[in-house]
Design a protein around this motif. Structure first.
Motif, PDB file in Angstrom:
ATOM      1  N   HIS A 266       3.017  22.016 -27.317  1.00 28.22           N
ATOM      2  CA  HIS A 266       2.857  21.414 -28.696  1.00 28.22           C
ATOM      3  C   HIS A 266       2.645  20.047 -28.917  1.00 28.22           C
ATOM      4  CE1 HIS A 266       3.552  25.314 -30.659  1.00 28.22           C
ATOM      5  NE2 HIS A 266       4.403  25.638 -29.556  1.00 28.22           N
ATOM      6  N   CYS A 270       1.009  17.585 -31.642  1.00 25.27           N
ATOM      7  CA  CYS A 270       1.893  17.412 -32.764  1.00 25.27           C
ATOM      8  C   CYS A 270       1.601  16.406 -33.935  1.00 25.27           C
ATOM      9  CB  CYS A 270       3.364  16.655 -31.746  1.00 25.27           C
ATOM     10  SG  CYS A 270       3.080  15.161 -31.246  1.00 25.27           S
ATOM     11  N   VAL A 377       5.270  19.416 -36.179  1.00 27.21           N
ATOM     12  CA  VAL A 377       4.506  20.472 -35.966  1.00 27.21           C
ATOM     13  C   VAL A 377       3.710  20.969 -37.208  1.00 27.21           C
ATOM     14  CG1 VAL A 377       3.800  22.553 -34.612  1.00 27.21           C
ATOM     15  CG2 VAL A 377       5.519  21.113 -33.685  1.00 27.21           C
ATOM     16  N   LEU A 391       8.271  27.863 -32.310  1.00 24.63           N
ATOM     17  CA  LEU A 391       7.224  27.359 -31.233  1.00 24.63           C
ATOM     18  C   LEU A 391       6.848  28.286 -30.224  1.00 24.63           C
ATOM     19  CD1 LEU A 391       9.255  23.964 -31.172  1.00 24.63           C
ATOM     20  CD2 LEU A 391       6.913  24.177 -32.227  1.00 24.63           C
TER      21      LEU A 391
END
Length: 397
Positions: A266, A270, A377, A391
Protein backbone atom coordinates in the motif's frame (compact mmCIF):
# COMPACT_ATOMS: atom_id res chain seq x y z
CA UNK A 1 -22.07 16.29 -45.33
CA UNK A 2 -22.50 14.93 -41.83
CA UNK A 3 -21.85 11.47 -43.25
CA UNK A 4 -18.13 12.30 -43.38
CA UNK A 5 -18.02 12.93 -39.63
CA UNK A 6 -20.15 9.94 -38.73
CA UNK A 7 -18.01 7.61 -40.85
CA UNK A 8 -14.94 8.81 -38.93
CA UNK A 9 -16.78 8.37 -35.59
CA UNK A 10 -18.74 5.11 -35.79
CA UNK A 11 -20.84 4.09 -32.77
CA UNK A 12 -18.73 0.94 -32.50
CA UNK A 13 -15.09 0.48 -33.39
CA UNK A 14 -12.12 2.83 -33.49
CA UNK A 15 -12.55 6.55 -34.03
CA UNK A 16 -10.35 8.19 -36.67
CA UNK A 17 -9.35 11.30 -34.72
CA UNK A 18 -6.50 12.14 -37.07
CA UNK A 19 -8.94 12.07 -39.96
CA UNK A 20 -11.36 14.21 -37.96
CA UNK A 21 -8.74 16.93 -37.61
CA UNK A 22 -8.51 17.05 -41.42
CA UNK A 23 -12.24 17.74 -41.82
CA UNK A 24 -13.14 21.29 -42.88
CA UNK A 25 -13.49 23.51 -39.79
CA UNK A 26 -16.75 25.01 -41.05
CA UNK A 27 -18.31 21.57 -41.24
CA UNK A 28 -17.08 20.63 -37.76
CA UNK A 29 -18.30 23.87 -36.21
CA UNK A 30 -21.73 23.48 -37.77
CA UNK A 31 -21.95 19.93 -36.49
CA UNK A 32 -21.03 20.98 -32.93
CA UNK A 33 -23.47 23.88 -32.95
CA UNK A 34 -26.43 21.62 -33.74
CA UNK A 35 -27.69 20.00 -30.50
CA UNK A 36 -29.64 17.47 -32.56
CA UNK A 37 -26.37 15.63 -33.28
CA UNK A 38 -25.00 13.00 -30.85
CA UNK A 39 -23.28 14.74 -27.95
CA UNK A 40 -20.27 12.41 -27.92
CA UNK A 41 -19.55 13.09 -31.61
CA UNK A 42 -19.98 16.81 -31.01
CA UNK A 43 -17.45 16.71 -28.17
CA UNK A 44 -14.86 15.05 -30.39
CA UNK A 45 -15.59 17.51 -33.19
CA UNK A 46 -15.15 20.39 -30.76
CA UNK A 47 -11.75 19.04 -29.74
CA UNK A 48 -10.80 18.74 -33.43
CA UNK A 49 -11.46 22.50 -33.80
CA UNK A 50 -8.47 23.40 -31.59
CA UNK A 51 -6.65 26.33 -33.13
CA UNK A 52 -9.05 26.75 -36.07
CA UNK A 53 -12.47 27.90 -34.87
CA UNK A 54 -14.14 29.76 -37.76
CA UNK A 55 -14.94 33.35 -36.76
CA UNK A 56 -18.47 33.21 -38.12
CA UNK A 57 -19.32 30.27 -35.85
CA UNK A 58 -17.94 31.82 -32.66
CA UNK A 59 -21.23 33.27 -31.45
CA UNK A 60 -23.13 30.01 -32.03
CA UNK A 61 -20.47 27.98 -30.21
CA UNK A 62 -20.41 30.40 -27.29
CA UNK A 63 -24.18 29.98 -27.10
CA UNK A 64 -23.62 26.23 -26.69
CA UNK A 65 -21.23 26.93 -23.79
CA UNK A 66 -23.76 29.17 -22.08
CA UNK A 67 -26.68 26.77 -22.50
CA UNK A 68 -27.30 24.95 -19.20
CA UNK A 69 -29.18 22.27 -21.11
CA UNK A 70 -26.12 21.43 -23.18
CA UNK A 71 -24.07 18.32 -22.28
CA UNK A 72 -21.24 19.28 -19.91
CA UNK A 73 -18.64 17.34 -21.91
CA UNK A 74 -19.43 19.42 -25.01
CA UNK A 75 -19.34 22.67 -23.04
CA UNK A 76 -15.95 21.84 -21.52
CA UNK A 77 -14.47 20.93 -24.90
CA UNK A 78 -15.75 24.19 -26.39
CA UNK A 79 -14.33 26.23 -23.52
CA UNK A 80 -10.91 24.73 -24.29
CA UNK A 81 -11.00 25.68 -27.97
CA UNK A 82 -12.53 29.12 -27.32
CA UNK A 83 -9.98 30.08 -24.68
CA UNK A 84 -8.65 32.98 -26.77
CA UNK A 85 -12.08 34.60 -27.23
CA UNK A 86 -12.18 37.68 -25.02
CA UNK A 87 -15.91 38.05 -25.56
CA UNK A 88 -16.40 35.04 -23.26
CA UNK A 89 -14.88 36.76 -20.23
CA UNK A 90 -17.78 39.02 -19.16
CA UNK A 91 -20.10 36.03 -19.01
CA UNK A 92 -17.48 33.90 -17.21
CA UNK A 93 -17.32 36.60 -14.53
CA UNK A 94 -21.09 37.07 -14.32
CA UNK A 95 -23.52 36.07 -11.58
CA UNK A 96 -25.41 34.01 -14.17
CA UNK A 97 -22.38 31.81 -14.70
CA UNK A 98 -21.76 31.49 -10.96
CA UNK A 99 -25.21 29.93 -10.55
CA UNK A 100 -24.22 27.14 -12.96
CA UNK A 101 -23.66 23.97 -10.89
CA UNK A 102 -23.31 21.49 -13.77
CA UNK A 103 -20.84 18.70 -13.02
CA UNK A 104 -17.24 19.60 -13.81
CA UNK A 105 -18.03 23.10 -15.04
CA UNK A 106 -16.76 25.12 -12.07
CA UNK A 107 -13.15 24.11 -12.71
CA UNK A 108 -13.61 24.47 -16.48
CA UNK A 109 -14.82 28.05 -15.98
CA UNK A 110 -11.86 28.84 -13.72
CA UNK A 111 -9.41 27.39 -16.23
CA UNK A 112 -10.96 29.47 -19.02
CA UNK A 113 -10.76 32.64 -16.92
CA UNK A 114 -7.09 31.97 -16.26
CA UNK A 115 -6.35 31.36 -19.92
CA UNK A 116 -8.10 34.66 -20.73
CA UNK A 117 -5.88 36.47 -18.23
CA UNK A 118 -8.49 37.16 -15.53
CA UNK A 119 -6.40 37.92 -12.44
CA UNK A 120 -9.51 37.89 -10.23
CA UNK A 121 -9.44 34.08 -10.65
CA UNK A 122 -5.90 33.79 -9.24
CA UNK A 123 -6.76 32.75 -5.67
CA UNK A 124 -9.33 30.15 -6.76
CA UNK A 125 -6.89 28.74 -9.31
CA UNK A 126 -4.17 28.48 -6.67
CA UNK A 127 -6.55 26.40 -4.54
CA UNK A 128 -7.66 24.29 -7.51
CA UNK A 129 -4.06 23.54 -8.57
CA UNK A 130 -3.52 21.86 -5.18
CA UNK A 131 -6.66 19.71 -5.38
CA UNK A 132 -6.17 15.97 -4.65
CA UNK A 133 -8.23 15.03 -7.72
CA UNK A 134 -5.87 14.98 -10.72
CA UNK A 135 -8.38 16.29 -13.27
CA UNK A 136 -9.20 19.27 -11.07
CA UNK A 137 -5.55 19.90 -10.32
CA UNK A 138 -4.69 19.92 -14.03
CA UNK A 139 -7.48 22.43 -14.73
CA UNK A 140 -6.03 24.70 -12.05
CA UNK A 141 -2.51 24.39 -13.42
CA UNK A 142 -3.64 25.17 -16.97
CA UNK A 143 -5.51 28.24 -15.75
CA UNK A 144 -2.48 29.41 -13.78
CA UNK A 145 -0.27 28.89 -16.82
CA UNK A 146 -2.53 31.24 -18.76
CA UNK A 147 -2.19 33.89 -16.06
CA UNK A 148 1.58 33.48 -15.96
CA UNK A 149 1.88 33.88 -19.73
CA UNK A 150 -0.13 37.11 -19.64
CA UNK A 151 1.09 38.72 -16.41
CA UNK A 152 4.34 37.02 -15.38
CA UNK A 153 5.07 34.92 -12.31
CA UNK A 154 6.55 37.78 -10.29
CA UNK A 155 3.39 39.89 -10.53
CA UNK A 156 1.23 36.94 -9.47
CA UNK A 157 3.48 36.04 -6.55
CA UNK A 158 2.97 39.54 -5.18
CA UNK A 159 -0.75 38.77 -4.87
CA UNK A 160 -0.43 35.33 -3.24
CA UNK A 161 0.14 34.89 0.47
CA UNK A 162 1.82 32.03 2.30
CA UNK A 163 -0.57 31.21 5.11
CA UNK A 164 -2.42 28.43 3.30
CA UNK A 165 -0.60 25.27 2.15
CA UNK A 166 -2.09 25.75 -1.34
CA UNK A 167 -0.48 29.20 -1.46
CA UNK A 168 2.88 27.84 -0.34
CA UNK A 169 2.62 25.09 -2.95
CA UNK A 170 2.13 27.74 -5.64
CA UNK A 171 5.10 29.68 -4.34
CA UNK A 172 7.29 26.58 -4.43
CA UNK A 173 6.22 25.95 -8.05
CA UNK A 174 7.12 29.50 -9.03
CA UNK A 175 10.43 29.51 -7.16
CA UNK A 176 11.40 26.22 -8.76
CA UNK A 177 10.55 27.60 -12.21
CA UNK A 178 12.89 30.49 -11.46
CA UNK A 179 15.71 28.02 -10.66
CA UNK A 180 15.72 28.88 -6.96
CA UNK A 181 16.79 26.37 -4.31
CA UNK A 182 13.54 25.03 -2.81
CA UNK A 183 14.95 22.35 -0.51
CA UNK A 184 13.50 24.33 2.41
CA UNK A 185 10.03 23.24 1.18
CA UNK A 186 10.89 19.70 2.33
CA UNK A 187 10.39 21.04 5.85
CA UNK A 188 6.98 22.55 5.15
CA UNK A 189 4.55 21.71 7.97
CA UNK A 190 1.96 20.56 5.42
CA UNK A 191 2.86 17.20 3.90
CA UNK A 192 1.19 17.94 0.58
CA UNK A 193 3.71 20.75 0.05
CA UNK A 194 6.67 18.66 1.21
CA UNK A 195 5.51 15.77 -0.97
CA UNK A 196 5.37 18.02 -4.02
CA UNK A 197 8.86 19.32 -3.27
CA UNK A 198 10.34 15.85 -2.88
CA UNK A 199 9.20 14.94 -6.41
CA UNK A 200 11.16 17.84 -7.95
CA UNK A 201 14.56 17.31 -9.52
CA UNK A 202 17.35 18.28 -7.14
CA UNK A 203 21.10 17.93 -7.44
CA UNK A 204 21.90 14.82 -5.37
CA UNK A 205 24.71 16.58 -3.52
CA UNK A 206 22.36 19.36 -2.44
CA UNK A 207 20.02 16.75 -0.97
CA UNK A 208 22.88 15.09 0.90
CA UNK A 209 23.78 18.48 2.38
CA UNK A 210 20.18 19.15 3.29
CA UNK A 211 19.82 15.85 5.14
CA UNK A 212 22.52 17.11 7.50
CA UNK A 213 21.03 20.60 7.95
CA UNK A 214 17.25 19.95 7.81
CA UNK A 215 15.46 21.27 10.91
CA UNK A 216 13.33 18.16 11.57
CA UNK A 217 13.58 14.41 11.22
CA UNK A 218 10.58 14.48 8.87
CA UNK A 219 12.34 16.93 6.55
CA UNK A 220 15.41 14.68 6.56
CA UNK A 221 13.21 11.71 5.62
CA UNK A 222 11.63 13.65 2.74
CA UNK A 223 15.11 14.54 1.54
CA UNK A 224 16.25 10.91 1.77
CA UNK A 225 13.23 9.83 -0.32
CA UNK A 226 13.98 12.58 -2.84
CA UNK A 227 17.62 11.53 -3.03
CA UNK A 228 16.61 7.95 -3.72
CA UNK A 229 14.33 9.10 -6.55
CA UNK A 230 17.30 10.94 -8.08
CA UNK A 231 19.95 8.22 -7.71
CA UNK A 232 18.16 4.90 -7.14
CA UNK A 233 21.11 3.99 -4.89
CA UNK A 234 19.52 1.59 -2.40
CA UNK A 235 22.74 1.06 -0.44
CA UNK A 236 23.07 4.80 0.17
CA UNK A 237 19.38 5.10 1.06
CA UNK A 238 19.66 2.29 3.60
CA UNK A 239 22.79 3.87 5.05
CA UNK A 240 20.95 7.18 5.53
CA UNK A 241 17.99 5.31 7.04
CA UNK A 242 20.31 3.67 9.57
CA UNK A 243 22.04 6.98 10.34
CA UNK A 244 18.66 8.58 11.04
CA UNK A 245 17.86 5.80 13.53
CA UNK A 246 15.50 3.90 11.19
CA UNK A 247 12.57 6.26 11.89
CA UNK A 248 9.15 4.73 11.42
CA UNK A 249 5.53 5.23 12.40
CA UNK A 250 4.79 3.01 15.38
CA UNK A 251 1.27 1.56 15.40
CA UNK A 252 0.00 -0.15 18.56
CA UNK A 253 -1.23 -3.67 17.83
CA UNK A 254 0.39 -3.93 14.38
CA UNK A 255 2.78 -6.89 14.31
CA UNK A 256 5.73 -7.17 11.96
CA UNK A 257 4.25 -9.73 9.55
CA UNK A 258 1.12 -7.70 8.86
CA UNK A 259 3.11 -4.47 8.83
CA UNK A 260 5.49 -5.77 6.15
CA UNK A 261 2.60 -6.87 3.92
CA UNK A 262 0.81 -3.52 4.26
CA UNK A 263 3.96 -1.50 3.63
CA UNK A 264 4.88 -3.60 0.60
CA UNK A 265 1.45 -3.37 -1.00
CA UNK A 266 0.00 0.00 0.00
CA UNK A 267 2.85 2.47 0.44
CA UNK A 268 3.65 2.67 -3.32
CA UNK A 269 0.17 4.08 -3.97
CA UNK A 270 -0.38 5.96 -0.72
CA UNK A 271 -1.66 9.52 -0.79
CA UNK A 272 0.59 12.55 -0.66
CA UNK A 273 -0.38 13.50 2.92
CA UNK A 274 1.05 10.22 4.22
CA UNK A 275 3.86 10.33 6.77
CA UNK A 276 7.12 10.08 4.77
CA UNK A 277 8.53 7.55 7.24
CA UNK A 278 6.26 4.96 5.59
CA UNK A 279 7.87 5.76 2.22
CA UNK A 280 11.41 5.44 3.51
CA UNK A 281 10.58 2.20 5.32
CA UNK A 282 9.21 0.82 2.03
CA UNK A 283 12.39 1.74 0.15
CA UNK A 284 14.65 0.11 2.73
CA UNK A 285 12.66 -3.00 3.68
CA UNK A 286 13.19 -6.61 2.63
CA UNK A 287 10.04 -7.19 0.61
CA UNK A 288 7.96 -10.30 1.41
CA UNK A 289 7.56 -13.04 -1.17
CA UNK A 290 4.20 -13.21 -2.93
CA UNK A 291 2.53 -16.62 -2.39
CA UNK A 292 -0.89 -17.70 -3.66
CA UNK A 293 -2.67 -19.19 -0.64
CA UNK A 294 -6.13 -19.64 -2.08
CA UNK A 295 -5.86 -23.28 -3.16
CA UNK A 296 -4.46 -24.23 0.22
CA UNK A 297 -7.52 -22.58 1.76
CA UNK A 298 -9.85 -24.51 -0.53
CA UNK A 299 -8.13 -27.77 0.41
CA UNK A 300 -8.43 -27.04 4.13
CA UNK A 301 -12.11 -26.11 3.83
CA UNK A 302 -12.83 -29.21 1.75
CA UNK A 303 -11.10 -31.46 4.28
CA UNK A 304 -13.22 -29.87 7.03
CA UNK A 305 -16.39 -30.82 5.14
CA UNK A 306 -17.43 -27.21 4.47
CA UNK A 307 -17.93 -27.77 0.73
CA UNK A 308 -16.22 -24.61 -0.55
CA UNK A 309 -17.30 -23.23 -3.92
CA UNK A 310 -14.85 -22.02 -6.56
CA UNK A 311 -12.98 -18.94 -5.26
CA UNK A 312 -14.09 -15.64 -6.80
CA UNK A 313 -11.96 -12.51 -6.93
CA UNK A 314 -13.62 -9.73 -4.94
CA UNK A 315 -13.77 -7.49 -8.01
CA UNK A 316 -15.66 -10.14 -9.92
CA UNK A 317 -17.89 -10.81 -6.92
CA UNK A 318 -18.82 -7.13 -6.69
CA UNK A 319 -19.10 -6.74 -10.44
CA UNK A 320 -16.10 -4.44 -10.99
CA UNK A 321 -13.00 -2.95 -9.44
CA UNK A 322 -9.60 -3.98 -8.09
CA UNK A 323 -9.13 -6.20 -5.08
CA UNK A 324 -6.74 -8.04 -2.78
CA UNK A 325 -8.85 -11.05 -1.77
CA UNK A 326 -10.92 -14.00 -2.93
CA UNK A 327 -14.45 -14.78 -1.75
CA UNK A 328 -15.25 -18.44 -1.09
CA UNK A 329 -18.87 -19.44 -0.44
CA UNK A 330 -19.47 -22.50 1.75
CA UNK A 331 -21.90 -25.19 0.63
CA UNK A 332 -25.27 -23.99 -0.57
CA UNK A 333 -25.47 -21.21 1.98
CA UNK A 334 -24.60 -17.51 1.92
CA UNK A 335 -21.82 -18.16 4.42
CA UNK A 336 -18.46 -17.07 3.07
CA UNK A 337 -14.79 -16.63 3.90
CA UNK A 338 -12.29 -14.20 2.46
CA UNK A 339 -8.73 -15.21 1.63
CA UNK A 340 -6.27 -12.35 1.14
CA UNK A 341 -3.99 -12.35 -1.91
CA UNK A 342 -1.39 -10.43 0.13
CA UNK A 343 -0.50 -13.18 2.61
CA UNK A 344 -1.80 -15.97 4.83
CA UNK A 345 -4.79 -14.00 6.10
CA UNK A 346 -8.44 -15.04 6.33
CA UNK A 347 -11.68 -13.75 7.79
CA UNK A 348 -15.39 -14.49 7.53
CA UNK A 349 -17.64 -17.29 8.76
CA UNK A 350 -16.50 -18.52 12.18
CA UNK A 351 -17.12 -22.18 11.30
CA UNK A 352 -14.17 -21.99 8.90
CA UNK A 353 -11.78 -20.48 11.39
CA UNK A 354 -10.34 -23.59 13.07
CA UNK A 355 -9.70 -25.45 9.81
CA UNK A 356 -7.97 -22.45 8.22
CA UNK A 357 -5.88 -21.73 11.32
CA UNK A 358 -4.81 -25.41 11.36
CA UNK A 359 -3.67 -24.95 7.75
CA UNK A 360 -1.45 -22.02 8.75
CA UNK A 361 -3.74 -19.07 8.10
CA UNK A 362 -4.06 -16.10 10.43
CA UNK A 363 -7.63 -15.19 11.30
CA UNK A 364 -8.07 -11.44 11.21
CA UNK A 365 -10.46 -10.52 13.99
CA UNK A 366 -8.86 -8.50 16.77
CA UNK A 367 -6.09 -7.34 14.43
CA UNK A 368 -8.59 -6.10 11.89
CA UNK A 369 -9.66 -3.11 13.96
CA UNK A 370 -6.14 -1.67 14.23
CA UNK A 371 -5.90 1.62 12.32
CA UNK A 372 -2.64 2.11 10.42
CA UNK A 373 -1.98 5.72 11.32
CA UNK A 374 -0.16 8.13 9.04
CA UNK A 375 -0.72 5.99 5.94
CA UNK A 376 -3.39 7.66 3.79
CA UNK A 377 -5.01 5.33 1.25
CA UNK A 378 -7.59 6.23 -1.38
CA UNK A 379 -10.81 4.38 -0.59
CA UNK A 380 -14.14 5.17 -2.28
CA UNK A 381 -13.52 8.90 -2.59
CA UNK A 382 -11.88 9.34 0.82
CA UNK A 383 -8.17 9.65 1.60
CA UNK A 384 -7.67 8.51 5.17
CA UNK A 385 -5.79 5.95 7.27
CA UNK A 386 -7.58 2.59 7.09
CA UNK A 387 -7.86 -0.36 9.45
CA UNK A 388 -5.92 -3.58 8.95
CA UNK A 389 -8.93 -5.54 7.68
CA UNK A 390 -9.61 -2.91 4.99
CA UNK A 391 -5.98 -3.01 3.86
CA UNK A 392 -5.58 -6.80 3.80
CA UNK A 393 -9.03 -7.31 2.24
CA UNK A 394 -9.13 -4.32 -0.06
CA UNK A 395 -11.66 -3.68 -2.77
CA UNK A 396 -11.91 -0.46 -4.72
CA UNK A 397 -14.50 0.09 -7.43
Amino acid sequence: MHDVIEELLPPRGAHDLAGLREVDAELLAGYVADPANDWWRRRLCAEALAGRVPQRWTEALIARVRDLGETAEVRRALLDVLADRAELLPWLQSEERQRDTSYGMAEAFLKARGRLGDRTALHELVLLAADPWTHRQLAGLEGLEGLIERHGAEALLAEVGSELPQERLFRVRMRYRADEDVTDALADPDRTVAHFAHELEFAPQRLREYIAEAPTTEAKVWAACALHEQTGDLAETRSIYDALGRPRVEVDGLDEEIRAVIVHNHVPTCQRQSDPRWRLEYLCMEHPAVVDHVQRAVAALTEAGLAPKEPIRAGEHHGSGDDTYHVIFLGDSEREVWISTLGRFAMGDDEARSSLEAAGFRWIDFYGAVKVTGLYVYYFGARTPLTVDSLLFFWQD
